[in-house]
Design an enzyme around this catalytic site. Structure first.
Site, short mmCIF file in Angstrom:
data_model
loop_
_atom_site.label_atom_id
_atom_site.label_comp_id
_atom_site.label_asym_id
_atom_site.label_seq_id
_atom_site.Cartn_x
_atom_site.Cartn_y
_atom_site.Cartn_z
N GLY A 158 22.23 10.82 -39.62
CA GLY A 158 22.24 9.64 -39.55
C GLY A 158 23.59 9.25 -39.42
O GLY A 158 24.49 9.75 -39.23
N SER A 159 23.76 7.86 -38.94
CA SER A 159 24.74 7.12 -38.52
C SER A 159 24.65 5.71 -39.20
O SER A 159 23.74 5.23 -39.43
CB SER A 159 25.26 7.18 -36.99
OG SER A 159 24.36 6.54 -36.25
N GLY A 160 25.98 5.11 -39.09
CA GLY A 160 26.00 3.59 -39.22
C GLY A 160 25.78 3.31 -40.85
O GLY A 160 25.26 2.04 -40.98
N SER A 161 25.82 4.26 -41.68
CA SER A 161 25.42 4.02 -43.10
C SER A 161 24.10 3.68 -43.26
O SER A 161 23.86 3.31 -44.50
CB SER A 161 26.39 2.94 -43.57
OG SER A 161 27.74 3.25 -43.53
N ARG A 162 23.24 3.94 -42.42
CA ARG A 162 21.68 3.77 -42.65
C ARG A 162 21.32 4.72 -43.71
O ARG A 162 21.16 6.13 -43.56
CB ARG A 162 20.82 4.16 -41.45
CG ARG A 162 21.11 2.66 -40.51
CD ARG A 162 20.34 3.05 -39.21
NE ARG A 162 21.09 4.06 -38.31
CZ ARG A 162 20.70 4.41 -37.19
NH1 ARG A 162 19.66 3.72 -36.71
NH2 ARG A 162 21.19 5.28 -36.14
N ARG A 283 32.84 11.33 -31.86
CA ARG A 283 32.69 10.11 -31.03
C ARG A 283 33.70 9.09 -31.32
O ARG A 283 34.28 9.12 -32.45
CB ARG A 283 31.31 9.48 -31.10
CG ARG A 283 30.80 9.34 -32.82
CD ARG A 283 29.53 8.64 -32.93
NE ARG A 283 29.22 8.40 -34.26
CZ ARG A 283 29.79 7.48 -35.20
NH1 ARG A 283 31.01 6.73 -35.00
NH2 ARG A 283 29.48 7.32 -36.58
#
Length: 407
Positions: A158-162, A283
């Site tokens: 996952g990414s974006g602290s989701r 990234r």
């Protein structure tokens, strides 16, 4: 002669439009391929060509790029995670298929899975928090007991602290586990939960290009249990020893994971024992990071990344030296946004470099405890940290809004 194009797989709420603008400044035609182009408002605003395609399927992207090559010369391919975290690995395979510059697909896969990443870094001797992998509520509870509270509970991919939360006690642990394993959180694969010891101390975000550390930002998440950045400062105020040790551990991460092509972002905390790595992302950091760097030292990281993607030489020479800071605007309740204003007044404050609002009146506000909670940001820069923060406070005080809670 065919026009040169750069293919952008999916989009990005905060930096997607910056990639479009940078590509056009380099004489490229940006084309976005997305599973749902309508989710990126800036595409319609900029009038950019967008094609609907299943971006999780490599063969579908190859077929679409072959079609585009009948009209354009494809100079490079890059992009963002979108709705599917497998997309970055798919992009790297796409670059390999068309013999274009890009990262190693195997390295991207290793980084994408945080559990695999943790294992590789730990074996290489990189300082990491204690961690366990869990597949169900019993595993999560057992892992937390072995590691010791407080713990971070998050999806392994996952990414974006989701889906990421700090759990201080058994009740919070149970609540968040039920959320991740319930119907509200969407898994694109079998549920795999990472439980890790909370590393206490200041949080830093390291920005690298290739094997070169470009800068280190300080990140303030406040005192809540969700990891939504509230303020970013670039460059971070570090001693020479702190900077050296963070540099050493960051370069060790690159070597262990076999990455070093293009941009990399490393999140870590400075603990009583020094730097402890939280995760490595191959990234550019999203949010306000590229804008902070440009305000602080005049380097357009996005433009330089695109130059690398199309096979040109990049230039990371700093044009000036200032202290830049960004304040993220976060609503304090859910409801319908009645009005929001003050952005023009805030932008007029001397040394404020950018004011951006993501929402308009009548927008439903539903906080999720991740990057999507932001309704905007303000960036300021000056030669002095205290002065920058004072300027930022003046500008933030000018922004106001009203939210009517849902019935």
């Amino acid at each position: 002669m065919a026009r040169r194009a750069i293919i952008l797989i999916e989009g990005h709420r905060s930096i997607g439009s910056l990639y479009l603008n940078a590509a056009e400044r380099l004489g490229l035609c940006p084309i976005t391929l997305s599973a749902d182009p309508t989710q990126y408002d800036y595409l319609a605003v900029e009038g950019i060509e967008a094609v609907r395609v299943d971006t999780s399927k490599l063969h579908a992207l190859i077929r679409e790029c072959c079609r585009l090559r009948e009209t354009y010369e494809i100079a490079g391919i890059t992009g963002f995670s979108g709705l599917d975290e497998s997309v970055p690995a798919t992009i790297s395979k796409l670059c390999r298929h068309f013999d274009l510059p890009g990262p190693n697909p195997a390295s991207i896969e290793r980084c994408r899975d945080k559990f695999t990443q943790h294992q590789i870094l730990a074996r290489a001797g990189v300082p990491m928090p204690a961690y366990h992998l869990a597949a169900n509520a019993t595993d999560v509870k057992r892992s937390a007991a072995e590691i010791g509270l407080p713990v971070i509970v998050k999806p392994a991919v996952g990414s974006g602290s989701r889906g990421v939360r700090l759990c201080h006690n058994a009740d919070e642990l149970t609540e968040h586990t039920h959320y991740l394993l319930g119907e509200d959180y969407i898994w694109l694969s079998s549920p795999r939960i990472l439980v890790e010891k909370f590393a206490q101390g200041p949080h830093y975000s390291v920005e690298l290009m290739g094997n070169e550390i470009f800068g280190i930002a300080a990140v303030d998440f406040g005192n809540n249990s969700h990891f939504v950045g509230l303020e970013y400062t670039f460059p971070a105020a570090l001693t020479a020893d702190e900077h050296r040790r963070i540099t050493d551990v960051s370069l060790s991460c690159l070597q262990a994971l076999d990455i070093g092509w293009g941009p990399t972002n490393i999140d870590l905390r400075w603990t009583d024992n020094g730097p402890v790595v939280i995760e490595v992302n191959p990234r550019l950091a999203g949010g306000t990071s590229p804008q902070l760097v440009q305000a602080a030292c005049g380097v357009d990281l996005i433009k330089e990344h695109i130059k690398l993607v199309i096979g040109c030489e990049w230039d990371l020479r700093k044009r000036h030296s200032q202290i830049a800071a960004a304040r993220i605007l976060i609503p304090d309740c859910d409801g319908t946004l009645d009005w929001i204003d003050g952005d023009d007044e805030a932008a007029a404050v001397p040394s404020v470099t950018e004011v951006k609002l993501h929402v308009v009146p009548k927008t439903p506000i539903v906080r999720k405890g991740d990057f999507r909670d932001s309704v905007g940001y303000i960036i300021a820069a000056s030669p002095d940290l205290a002065q920058t923060r004072s300027i930022l406070e003046r500008a933030v005080d000018l922004i106001d809004w009203s939210i009517t809670p849902f019935v």
